[in-house]
Write a protein that holds these residues in place. Structure first.
Motif, PDB file in Angstrom:
ATOM      1  N   ARG A  71       0.836  -1.210   0.000  1.00 56.28           N
ATOM      2  CA  ARG A  71       0.000   0.000   0.000  1.00 56.28           C
ATOM      3  C   ARG A  71       0.869   1.258   0.000  1.00 56.28           C
ATOM      4  O   ARG A  71       0.543   2.245  -0.656  1.00 56.28           O
ATOM      5  CB  ARG A  71      -0.955  -0.037   1.182  1.00 56.28           C
ATOM      6  N   LEU A  72       1.963   1.213   0.733  1.00 56.19           N
ATOM      7  CA  LEU A  72       2.871   2.352   0.734  1.00 56.19           C
ATOM      8  C   LEU A  72       3.529   2.509  -0.641  1.00 56.19           C
ATOM      9  O   LEU A  72       3.662   3.630  -1.155  1.00 56.19           O
ATOM     10  CB  LEU A  72       3.933   2.179   1.813  1.00 56.19           C
ATOM     11  N   LYS A  73       3.943   1.402  -1.258  1.00 58.19           N
ATOM     12  CA  LYS A  73       4.547   1.460  -2.597  1.00 58.19           C
ATOM     13  C   LYS A  73       3.587   2.096  -3.594  1.00 58.19           C
ATOM     14  O   LYS A  73       3.995   2.928  -4.419  1.00 58.19           O
ATOM     15  CB  LYS A  73       4.909   0.052  -3.081  1.00 58.19           C
ATOM     16  N   ASP A  74       2.320   1.705  -3.543  1.00 49.18           N
ATOM     17  CA  ASP A  74       1.332   2.254  -4.469  1.00 49.18           C
ATOM     18  C   ASP A  74       1.212   3.768  -4.298  1.00 49.18           C
ATOM     19  O   ASP A  74       1.113   4.518  -5.276  1.00 49.18           O
ATOM     20  CB  ASP A  74      -0.032   1.595  -4.244  1.00 49.18           C
ATOM     21  N   PHE A  75       1.228   4.219  -3.039  1.00 49.23           N
ATOM     22  CA  PHE A  75       1.160   5.654  -2.768  1.00 49.23           C
ATOM     23  C   PHE A  75       2.389   6.368  -3.320  1.00 49.23           C
ATOM     24  O   PHE A  75       2.277   7.409  -3.988  1.00 49.23           O
ATOM     25  CB  PHE A  75       1.040   5.889  -1.263  1.00 49.23           C
ATOM     26  N   LEU A  76       3.568   5.838  -3.049  1.00 49.47           N
ATOM     27  CA  LEU A  76       4.799   6.478  -3.505  1.00 49.47           C
ATOM     28  C   LEU A  76       4.876   6.526  -5.033  1.00 49.47           C
ATOM     29  O   LEU A  76       5.313   7.537  -5.610  1.00 49.47           O
ATOM     30  CB  LEU A  76       6.008   5.743  -2.935  1.00 49.47           C
ATOM     31  N   ASN A  77       4.436   5.460  -5.684  1.00 47.25           N
ATOM     32  CA  ASN A  77       4.426   5.448  -7.150  1.00 47.25           C
ATOM     33  C   ASN A  77       3.470   6.509  -7.697  1.00 47.25           C
ATOM     34  O   ASN A  77       3.781   7.200  -8.675  1.00 47.25           O
ATOM     35  CB  ASN A  77       4.023   4.066  -7.670  1.00 47.25           C
ATOM     36  N   ALA A  78       2.303   6.647  -7.052  1.00 45.55           N
ATOM     37  CA  ALA A  78       1.330   7.649  -7.496  1.00 45.55           C
ATOM     38  C   ALA A  78       1.869   9.057  -7.295  1.00 45.55           C
ATOM     39  O   ALA A  78       1.663   9.952  -8.134  1.00 45.55           O
ATOM     40  CB  ALA A  78       0.013   7.471  -6.740  1.00 45.55           C
ATOM     41  N   ALA A  79       2.577   9.278  -6.185  1.00 40.38           N
ATOM     42  CA  ALA A  79       3.147  10.597  -5.913  1.00 40.38           C
ATOM     43  C   ALA A  79       4.200  10.955  -6.963  1.00 40.38           C
ATOM     44  O   ALA A  79       4.253  12.099  -7.443  1.00 40.38           O
ATOM     45  CB  ALA A  79       3.755  10.618  -4.513  1.00 40.38           C
ATOM     46  N   GLN A  80       5.037   9.989  -7.300  1.00 36.78           N
ATOM     47  CA  GLN A  80       6.058  10.251  -8.319  1.00 36.78           C
ATOM     48  C   GLN A  80       5.420  10.515  -9.682  1.00 36.78           C
ATOM     49  O   GLN A  80       5.846  11.421 -10.414  1.00 36.78           O
ATOM     50  CB  GLN A  80       7.030   9.076  -8.410  1.00 36.78           C
ATOM     51  N   LYS A  81       4.402   9.758 -10.008  1.00 42.34           N
ATOM     52  CA  LYS A  81       3.722   9.947 -11.287  1.00 42.34           C
ATOM     53  C   LYS A  81       3.081  11.327 -11.367  1.00 42.34           C
ATOM     54  O   LYS A  81       3.078  11.964 -12.422  1.00 42.34           O
ATOM     55  CB  LYS A  81       2.667   8.857 -11.473  1.00 42.34           C
ATOM     56  N   ALA A  82       2.530  11.796 -10.238  1.00 37.80           N
ATOM     57  CA  ALA A  82       1.871  13.105 -10.202  1.00 37.80           C
ATOM     58  C   ALA A  82       2.867  14.257 -10.106  1.00 37.80           C
ATOM     59  O   ALA A  82       2.474  15.419 -10.191  1.00 37.80           O
ATOM     60  CB  ALA A  82       0.897  13.160  -9.024  1.00 37.80           C
ATOM     61  N   LYS A  83       4.154  13.933  -9.897  1.00 37.38           N
ATOM     62  CA  LYS A  83       5.213  14.943  -9.791  1.00 37.38           C
ATOM     63  C   LYS A  83       4.882  15.984  -8.712  1.00 37.38           C
ATOM     64  O   LYS A  83       4.909  17.187  -8.950  1.00 37.38           O
ATOM     65  CB  LYS A  83       5.450  15.615 -11.144  1.00 37.38           C
ATOM     66  N   VAL A  84       4.598  15.478  -7.528  1.00 37.45           N
ATOM     67  CA  VAL A  84       4.233  16.366  -6.426  1.00 37.45           C
ATOM     68  C   VAL A  84       5.477  17.048  -5.852  1.00 37.45           C
ATOM     69  O   VAL A  84       6.604  16.595  -6.048  1.00 37.45           O
ATOM     70  CB  VAL A  84       3.491  15.595  -5.312  1.00 37.45           C
ATOM     71  N   ASP A  85       5.236  18.138  -5.135  1.00 33.92           N
ATOM     72  CA  ASP A  85       6.334  18.876  -4.509  1.00 33.92           C
ATOM     73  C   ASP A  85       6.772  18.245  -3.194  1.00 33.92           C
ATOM     74  O   ASP A  85       7.910  18.450  -2.768  1.00 33.92           O
ATOM     75  CB  ASP A  85       5.916  20.321  -4.280  1.00 33.92           C
TER      76      ASP A  85
END
Length: 307
Positions: A29-43
């Motif tokens: 679940r943490l991996k999925d979140f981190l992958n989504a954050a990287q994809k969204a290019k968050v600050d």
């Protein structure tokens, strides 16, 4: 103080209440979140607490979090201190202070610590699960921290966004005192300086605006606790249940859920992740609709709020 109009937007990703000490798939679940954050290019990314207890088997959670290449921030949750002190948890995940603030672009972000007991005017930090007492004694913002908060928001001319594990709308016991401080600063500043307060803890998704400030609940990435009354020992196989003995006491969702938030001078847009219950669902278990005072849902609502 004049309102500083910003041309720069800030984007961040929020996750809360992963609970790897309950769930069998916390790291996924943490991996999925981190992958989504990287994809969204968050600050930056931030977790709103109940990230992991301090134990060797949770080192993988910490390593995963630390592998994220961008800026990242933790919030202390009540269950993070089930088997340790705050200081031990902070050392485990790399936090230097229990409450703090930081700037990104033209926004000021504040992380609070509601993990304090108060009885007869004496404040005690959560430590080794000592918060299993009367509800009225739990979840306090201590006076030292409140004084710091007042000074912190006073000395910025940026829009302020708050993060806490417990909700400043309904969970923090001295919430009215905290909200009064936020509202007083907005009045003193002459503009809506404090705009949003995010929280986790209740494992739900809803929003409420109080005197111009939005209080936004970020649902758990994993589950909702339903206790012995609605436990289910057949959802997962015997091996998983034996390895994760608390799993039968929750209703979990299929996928990790989280939120991506974008803020600019005009307001906030939150995009929430949707999932579904892993059967048997609350309906299958005949959990009454009013069992909780807030929605039992496997998603995080999309939400927009104008500043």
């Amino acid at each position: 103080m004049a309102l500083q109009l910003s041309a720069q937007s800030v984007k961040f990703a929020i996750v809360s209440d992963i609970h790897p000490d309950i769930m069998h798939d916390g790291e996924k679940r943490l991996k999925d979140f981190l992958n989504a954050a990287q994809k969204a290019k968050v600050d930056f990314i931030i977790d709103l607490g109940d990230f992991s207890q301090v134990k060797p088997e949770n080192q993988g959670m910490v390593n995963l979090w630390n592998s994220y290449p961008g800026d990242k921030y933790h919030t202390i949750g009540n269950h993070d201190t089930d088997n340790c002190s705050k200081e031990e948890f902070m050392k485990f995940v790399g936090m230097s202070t229990r409450y703090y603030s930081f700037d990104k672009g033209d926004f000021h972000f504040i992380v609070l610590d509601g993990n304090n007991l108060c009885k007869d005017g004496k404040y005690t930090p959560y430590d080794h699960g000592n918060f299993y007492v009367d509800l009225s004694e739990r979840d306090h913002i201590d006076p030292e921290q409140l004084a710091w908060l007042k000074e912190d928001i006073r000395h910025t001319d940026k829009h302020c966004i708050l993060f806490s594990h417990q909700c400043l709308e309904n969970t923090v016991q001295n919430r009215e005192e905290v909200r009064a401080a936020l509202e007083a600063e907005n009045e003193r500043a002459g503009f809506k300086k404090v705009v949003v307060a995010f929280s986790g803890h209740d494992h739900t998704s809803y929003e409420k605006v109080i005197n111009g400030i939005a209080y936004v609940q970020i649902n758990s990435a994993s589950n909702q606790w339903v206790d012995d009354l609605y436990k289910c020992e057949t959802r997962f196989d015997e091996k998983i249940n034996q390895e994760h003995p608390y799993l039968k006491y929750v209703v979990p969702w299929e996928e990790s859920i989280y939120a991506i938030v974008k803020v600019d001078k005009n307001g906030m847009k939150l995009k929430g992740k949707k999932s579904r219950f892993i059967a048997p669902t609350p309906e299958d278990l005949k959990i009454p609709a009013d069992y909780f005072p807030y929605p039992l849902v496997p998603w995080i609502n999309d939400y927009s709020f104008k500043f």
